[in-house]
Scaffold this motif. Structure first.
Motif, mmCIF file in Angstrom:
data_model
loop_
_atom_site.group_PDB
_atom_site.id
_atom_site.type_symbol
_atom_site.label_atom_id
_atom_site.label_comp_id
_atom_site.label_asym_id
_atom_site.label_seq_id
_atom_site.Cartn_x
_atom_site.Cartn_y
_atom_site.Cartn_z
ATOM 1 N N LEU A 75 0.822 -1.213 0.000
ATOM 2 C CA LEU A 75 0.000 0.000 0.000
ATOM 3 C C LEU A 75 0.850 1.254 0.000
ATOM 4 O O LEU A 75 0.690 2.136 -0.850
ATOM 5 N N LEU A 76 1.809 1.304 0.922
ATOM 6 C CA LEU A 76 2.590 2.531 1.057
ATOM 7 C C LEU A 76 3.502 2.791 -0.152
ATOM 8 O O LEU A 76 3.396 3.845 -0.781
ATOM 9 N N PRO A 77 4.362 1.820 -0.533
ATOM 10 C CA PRO A 77 5.206 2.080 -1.713
ATOM 11 C C PRO A 77 4.379 2.312 -2.964
ATOM 12 O O PRO A 77 4.732 3.163 -3.797
ATOM 13 N N GLY A 78 3.268 1.588 -3.093
ATOM 14 C CA GLY A 78 2.425 1.768 -4.263
ATOM 15 C C GLY A 78 1.865 3.177 -4.321
ATOM 16 O O GLY A 78 1.907 3.835 -5.365
ATOM 17 N N ALA A 79 1.344 3.640 -3.164
ATOM 18 C CA ALA A 79 0.774 4.986 -3.106
ATOM 19 C C ALA A 79 1.835 6.026 -3.426
ATOM 20 O O ALA A 79 1.610 6.970 -4.183
ATOM 21 N N LEU A 80 3.011 5.777 -2.862
ATOM 22 C CA LEU A 80 4.112 6.706 -3.096
ATOM 23 C C LEU A 80 4.451 6.786 -4.577
ATOM 24 O O LEU A 80 4.561 7.877 -5.172
ATOM 25 N N THR A 81 4.588 5.607 -5.184
ATOM 26 C CA THR A 81 4.921 5.556 -6.607
ATOM 27 C C THR A 81 3.873 6.277 -7.432
ATOM 28 O O THR A 81 4.188 7.109 -8.302
ATOM 29 N N ALA A 82 2.600 5.969 -7.177
ATOM 30 C CA ALA A 82 1.524 6.572 -7.952
ATOM 31 C C ALA A 82 1.514 8.084 -7.769
ATOM 32 O O ALA A 82 1.351 8.839 -8.742
ATOM 33 N N ALA A 83 1.753 8.523 -6.527
ATOM 34 C CA ALA A 83 1.734 9.964 -6.266
ATOM 35 C C ALA A 83 2.854 10.656 -7.009
ATOM 36 O O ALA A 83 2.656 11.677 -7.689
ATOM 37 N N VAL A 84 4.059 10.076 -6.927
ATOM 38 C CA VAL A 84 5.196 10.699 -7.598
ATOM 39 C C VAL A 84 4.966 10.702 -9.102
ATOM 40 O O VAL A 84 5.248 11.694 -9.801
ATOM 41 N N LEU A 85 4.413 9.582 -9.608
ATOM 42 C CA LEU A 85 4.149 9.498 -11.046
ATOM 43 C C LEU A 85 3.156 10.569 -11.469
ATOM 44 O O LEU A 85 3.365 11.275 -12.472
ATOM 45 N N ALA A 86 2.097 10.692 -10.668
ATOM 46 C CA ALA A 86 1.084 11.695 -10.995
ATOM 47 C C ALA A 86 1.678 13.084 -10.958
ATOM 48 O O ALA A 86 1.448 13.908 -11.862
ATOM 49 N N ALA A 87 2.486 13.346 -9.946
ATOM 50 C CA ALA A 87 3.088 14.679 -9.821
ATOM 51 C C ALA A 87 3.987 14.954 -11.009
ATOM 52 O O ALA A 87 3.950 16.036 -11.613
ATOM 53 N N THR A 88 4.793 13.954 -11.392
ATOM 54 C CA THR A 88 5.712 14.159 -12.502
ATOM 55 C C THR A 88 4.952 14.429 -13.790
ATOM 56 O O THR A 88 5.278 15.344 -14.563
ATOM 57 N N LEU A 89 3.899 13.581 -14.022
ATOM 58 C CA LEU A 89 3.119 13.756 -15.248
ATOM 59 C C LEU A 89 2.434 15.126 -15.259
ATOM 60 O O LEU A 89 2.403 15.804 -16.299
ATOM 61 N N ALA A 90 1.949 15.528 -14.086
ATOM 62 C CA ALA A 90 1.275 16.829 -14.011
ATOM 63 C C ALA A 90 2.255 17.953 -14.299
ATOM 64 O O ALA A 90 1.956 18.899 -15.044
ATOM 65 N N ALA A 91 3.461 17.810 -13.729
ATOM 66 C CA ALA A 91 4.470 18.838 -13.975
ATOM 67 C C ALA A 91 4.820 18.902 -15.444
ATOM 68 O O ALA A 91 4.959 19.977 -16.037
ATOM 69 N N LEU A 92 4.908 17.707 -16.039
ATOM 70 C CA LEU A 92 5.210 17.635 -17.461
ATOM 71 C C LEU A 92 4.119 18.301 -18.286
ATOM 72 O O LEU A 92 4.366 19.016 -19.265
ATOM 73 N N LEU A 93 2.878 18.063 -17.848
ATOM 74 C CA LEU A 93 1.719 18.597 -18.561
ATOM 75 C C LEU A 93 1.683 20.113 -18.453
ATOM 76 O O LEU A 93 1.406 20.814 -19.430
ATOM 77 N N ALA A 94 2.051 20.602 -17.263
ATOM 78 C CA ALA A 94 1.995 22.043 -17.041
ATOM 79 C C ALA A 94 3.018 22.768 -17.873
ATOM 80 O O ALA A 94 2.873 23.938 -18.180
ATOM 81 N N ARG A 95 4.084 22.062 -18.194
ATOM 82 C CA ARG A 95 5.131 22.705 -18.962
ATOM 83 C C ARG A 95 4.696 22.964 -20.412
ATOM 84 O O ARG A 95 5.139 23.892 -21.046
#
Lengths: 168, 625, 100
Positions: A91-111
């Motif tokens: 649960l914890l590593p999975g959530a972490l991974t998904a969160a970081v992935l989402a953040a990265t993709l969002a940052a990429l999208l914002a650019r």
């Protein structure tokens, strides 16, 4: 204006359905969450003017796939341990991974600033031009999907009968 | 097939037949093949000899095979039969054949009979390659080959670790010399572009090549010769080589192989004509070795060891002759030495055979009446080596001493004095051996004395032939015969008048040695032992062979062993190499252990990893696009 | 923020939620449904881009994806049924047969 409000509304509904899928304990509720997400997405497609796809979304996904899924859920035993304990140890590593992935993709999208969407109901997405293009340019792909479906049917039967027959 | 090629290949055929099938073919067949093919080779060598002397004096040449050609150079297995080669080939095949015949009697009971003859034939093959090879390259193949055969035969009874070790010692000591040989060969090829003896000789006959230091090449090749011919400082292997069967000692370690160094220097005399320094070194090393080995031989008590040290001493004489430019005299001594030393060794073998393996002369004595034929031949050979006229050794040794004194290329009174003193010692220790073995009262125990018997005719017959050759061999004017290929140094200004006084002196010296040994050992070794007890240090030094082996052990062997053990084995091999390998293996195993947990089979863990993979890809895209 | 960017952002959010569901939920059927969610998220982004480019090919491609997704679920459900028939559980933690 109305369109924008509806867009946000349906987006919120899709997200809510997805969140329900994550936290609901019983698979049936998960299925309902998924169905609501899919319906919200169909509405979004309709808002974009891609009516064909909206219709297919409802017909194929909600109509065929999810009915099948619900049927299987009802078939299986509800006292299974996986119904009780929802989450695995990851649960914890999975959530972490998904969160970081989402953040990265969002940052990429914002650019990247995308171009503007065409006005809804663009000519290409009406049923008639779509159908003509589909059957004139993509007829081979269309036929190949039907072959694929036949293969799947055969495979499904083979999985169920073949394994059971050999082991049993 | 060409005659020269046939001479070389006949013994090889014997080796192949006896080596491959000898064990199954029976002793009679092995004897016929083992002795017959060398005899055929001898006959072929005789025919070649008559073809040479009957012709216009041009050497016979044959090319058996071309190894390869590089650029304009071609490397061939070629043979070259001139007067020197003829003498050497006749000695090798002649004495070799006799010793083969002798061996049929000596080795009769040995289980390794076929193997023995195979090795002996192999030795002959390589020795003939050495003396008949046209180029240094072929000569070197033979040179290494006789080393191999020597190793195999010294360690023939390899079940005895000491004997196997003696074989290894000979082989390894020779490697040191071979390094010199190889370097000299490289230098020659680099400077002259040819390794053919005739080419090298011609190049040096036209004057010393500017690109090459003749002294350096001469010294390097001489280092090779010191290894093979057991000169100081590489002499240590020859006494130990007596571990082999006695006929082997006679053939390889007395008559033929150890004279290869002498042959090499004589063959390349053109180089040494331009290398005064190298020649001087050869003369000094030669005379020093002669004296050194002779002093040791005085105290040895093993019959074969006495002869081994005597061989080293006589080889020293030959190098003395080479050093003062008397190449013909050196080969003359080589030729007479082959007869009388082979006779002595075979006689010693006959004694050992008679005494059922006893080699210690302190436990012999009184054998003259029991084995008269052996005694007679041994006595003739002893007189020959001691230089009693008119036997063979007298002529050759006197010639060497004369040139040591009078040669205009480095001769001098000092060399003569040392050489003459060595001659005195030679006569003394040889007659000491004769008296202790044959003439003094018997010191054998009952059991041995009871079994004393004369050797079979195959052995005594050979002894008689060799004794006859030792007696009359000196009447051949070999230096004169060899003069076309081996120039002799001139006689110094105004020294001719000394020739007769020196001749008389050397005869007197030989007789003095005889008289000294006779008076001291007539009643057995007791008097001499009392004398030795008066000078214990000197006696210990001599009987310990000047402790050269111990010196080498302390100065070379042990440091190398220490280096190998501590630095190379423990630090290098175990710590560095093994350590790093084991470390890498442990790292790989540990990493695999950790990583294998990743593949636990859980689908969700795989999904997590896939998610991480997507994350990495996206991060990469973010950085780079 | 324009509309297409918003919709792609929604697709990212749905995709990540679906991935999270596949990783953390223990029930095999729920995992399958989360995978469907991921496909839907991808389809959303595809439709958005196709609409922006005004491409008929994009729409046709979406239709093909639907068919493949249906085929996938049609083969996945029998596999789940088979697993349950063997082990009597839907808990994927119990299936480690893929271990290396």
């Amino acid at each position: 204006m109305t369109e924008t409000v509806l867009l946000y509304l349906f987006s919120a509904a899709a997200l809510a359905g997805a969140v329900v899928m994550l936290i609901a304990r019983h698979p049936m509720r998960v299925a309902l969450g998924l169905i609501s997400t899919m319906l919200a997405l169909a509405c979004l497609y309709a808002l974009l003017g891609v009516h064909v796809i909206a219709v297919f979304q409802v017909l194929i996904y909600v109509g065929a796939v999810m009915v099948f899924m619900v049927f299987v859920i009802m078939l299986l035993d509800t006292r299974d341990p996986s119904f009780v304990a929802r989450y695995s140890r990851l649960l914890l590593p999975g959530a972490l991974t998904a969160a970081v992935l989402a953040a990265t993709l969002a940052a990429l999208l914002a650019r990247h600033h995308g171009g503007r969407l065409r006005p809804p109901g663009g000519a290409d997405f009406h049923l008639q031009p779509f159908s003509v293009a589909f059957l004139r340019d993509y007829w081979l792909h269309f036929e190949l999907t039907s072959v694929l479906l036949v293969v799947v049917v055969v495979a499904a039967i083979a999985v169920i009968r073949g394994r059971g027959g050999r082991d049993g | 097939m060409d005659l020269l090629t046939a001479i070389v290949l006949l013994p090889l055929a014997g080796f192949l037949i006896n080596g491959l099938a000898g064990a199954r073919l029976g002793r009679g067949f092995v004897s016929i093949v083992g002795c017959g093919l060398p005899i055929l080779a001898f006959v072929a060598a005789l025919r070649a000899f008559f073809a040479l002397t009957g012709g216009d004096g041009a050497p016979l040449v044959a090319t058996a095979y071309t190894w390869g050609s590089v650029g304009g150079q071609s490397f061939e297995i070629g043979f070259w039969f001139d007067r020197l080669g003829a003498v050497m080939a006749l000695i090798v095949t002649g004495v070799g054949s006799l010793i083969h015949i002798y061996s049929t009697g000596y080795m009769k009971e040995d289980p390794g009979y076929a193997r023995y003859f195979a090795y002996l034939n192999l030795f002959l093959f390589f020795m003939l390659l050495l003396v008949l090879g046209r180029s240094l390259l072929v000569c070197f193949v033979g040179w290494e080959g006789v080393g191999l055969a020597s190793y195999l035969l010294i360690g023939f009874w390899f079940e005895d670790p000491a004997k196997a070790r003696a074989g290894k010692k000979a082989f390894i000591t020779n490697r040191v010399g071979d390094a010199g040989f190889l370097l000299g060969m490289f230098l020659l090829y680099h400077a002259l572009g040819t390794l053919n003896f005739d080419g090298v000789q011609a190049a040096f006959a036209a004057g010393a090549p500017a690109a090459l230091s003749a002294d350096l090449v001469g010294i390097l090749l001489f280092i090779g010769a010191t290894g093979k011919s057991a000169q100081i400082p590489l002499h240590v292997w020859l006494p130990d080589a007596m571990a082999g069967p006695t006929p082997v000692s006679a053939l390889i370690h007395a008559a033929t192989m150890v004279t290869a160094g002498v042959y090499l220097v004589a063959r390349l005399n053109g180089i040494y004509a331009h290398a005064p320094l190298a020649s001087e070194l050869i003369a000094v090393i030669g005379v020093a070795t002669a004296l050194f080995a002779a002093t040791i031989a005085v105290t040895q008590t093993d019959i074969k060891k006495v002869l081994a040290w005597s061989t080293i001493s006589q080889l020293g004489y030959m190098f003395l002759a080479l050093g003062v430019g008397a190449y013909g005299a050196a080969v003359f001594h080589l030729y007479t030495h082959a007869f009388f030393k082979a006779c002595l060794f075979l006689g010693a073998g006959s004694v050992i055979h008679a005494l059922s393996g006893e080699q210690d002369i302190r436990r012999m004595g009184g054998l003259a009446r029991r084995i008269p034929l052996t005694f007679a031949t041994f006595a003739i050979a002893t007189a020959a080596i001691a230089g009693i006229p008119p036997l063979a050794g007298f002529f050759s040794k006197d010639e060497i001493l004369w040139f040591a004194f009078a040669s205009d290329r480095g001769g001098g009174p000092l060399l003569w004095v040392v050489g003459a003193f060595t001659a005195l010692l030679t006569a003394f220790y040889m007659f000491r051996l004769l008296w202790l073995t044959f003439l003094s009262p018997s010191r054998m125990d009952e059991n041995t004395a009871h079994h004393v018997h004369e050797s079979p005719p195959a052995m005594t017959g050979v002894l008689l032939v060799l004794a006859a050759l030792s007696a009359v061999g000196g009447f051949v004017a070999l230096p004169h015969f060899l003069h076309p290929v081996l120039p002799m140094a001139g006689i110094g200004e105004g020294l001719e008048r000394y020739e007769t006084p020196l001749l008389v002196t050397s005869v007197l010296i030989a007789l003095a040695g005889l008289a000294g040994a006779a008076s001291l050992y007539a009643q057995g070794p007791a008097r001499a032992e009392r004398l030795a007890a008066r000078v214990p240090r000197l006696h210990r030094l001599l009987s310990g062979t000047y402790f050269v082996d111990e010196l080498y052990d302390a100065a070379v062997t042990r440091p190398i062993a220490w280096l190998s053990e501590v630095v190379l084995l423990r630090l290098g091999d175990r710590w560095l190499i093994d350590g790093s390998l084991h470390g890498l293996a442990a790292l790989a195993r540990g990493a695999a252990g950790r990583l294998s947990r990743v593949q636990g089979g859980g689908v969700q863990r795989y999904m997590l990893l896939a998610g991480l993979g997507i994350l990495v890809c996206v991060a990469w895209v973010w950085r780079h696009v | 923020m324009d509309r297409s960017q918003f919709l792609v952002g929604l697709s990212v959010a749905l995709f990540c939620l679906g991935l999270l569901g596949v990783i953390v939920r223990r029930n095999a059927l729920v995992m399958l449904m989360c995978m469907e969610l991921m496909v839907n998220a991808v389809v959303l982004s595809l439709v958005t881009y196709a609409a922006r480019a005004g491409s008929t090919a994009g729409a046709a491609y979406v239709f093909l994806i639907f068919v493949v997704a249906a085929a996938e679920i049609a083969i996945a459900i029998p596999i789940v049924l088979l697993l349950v028939r063997q082990r009597r559980t839907l808990d994927v933690g119990a299936y480690t047969g893929l271990g290396g």
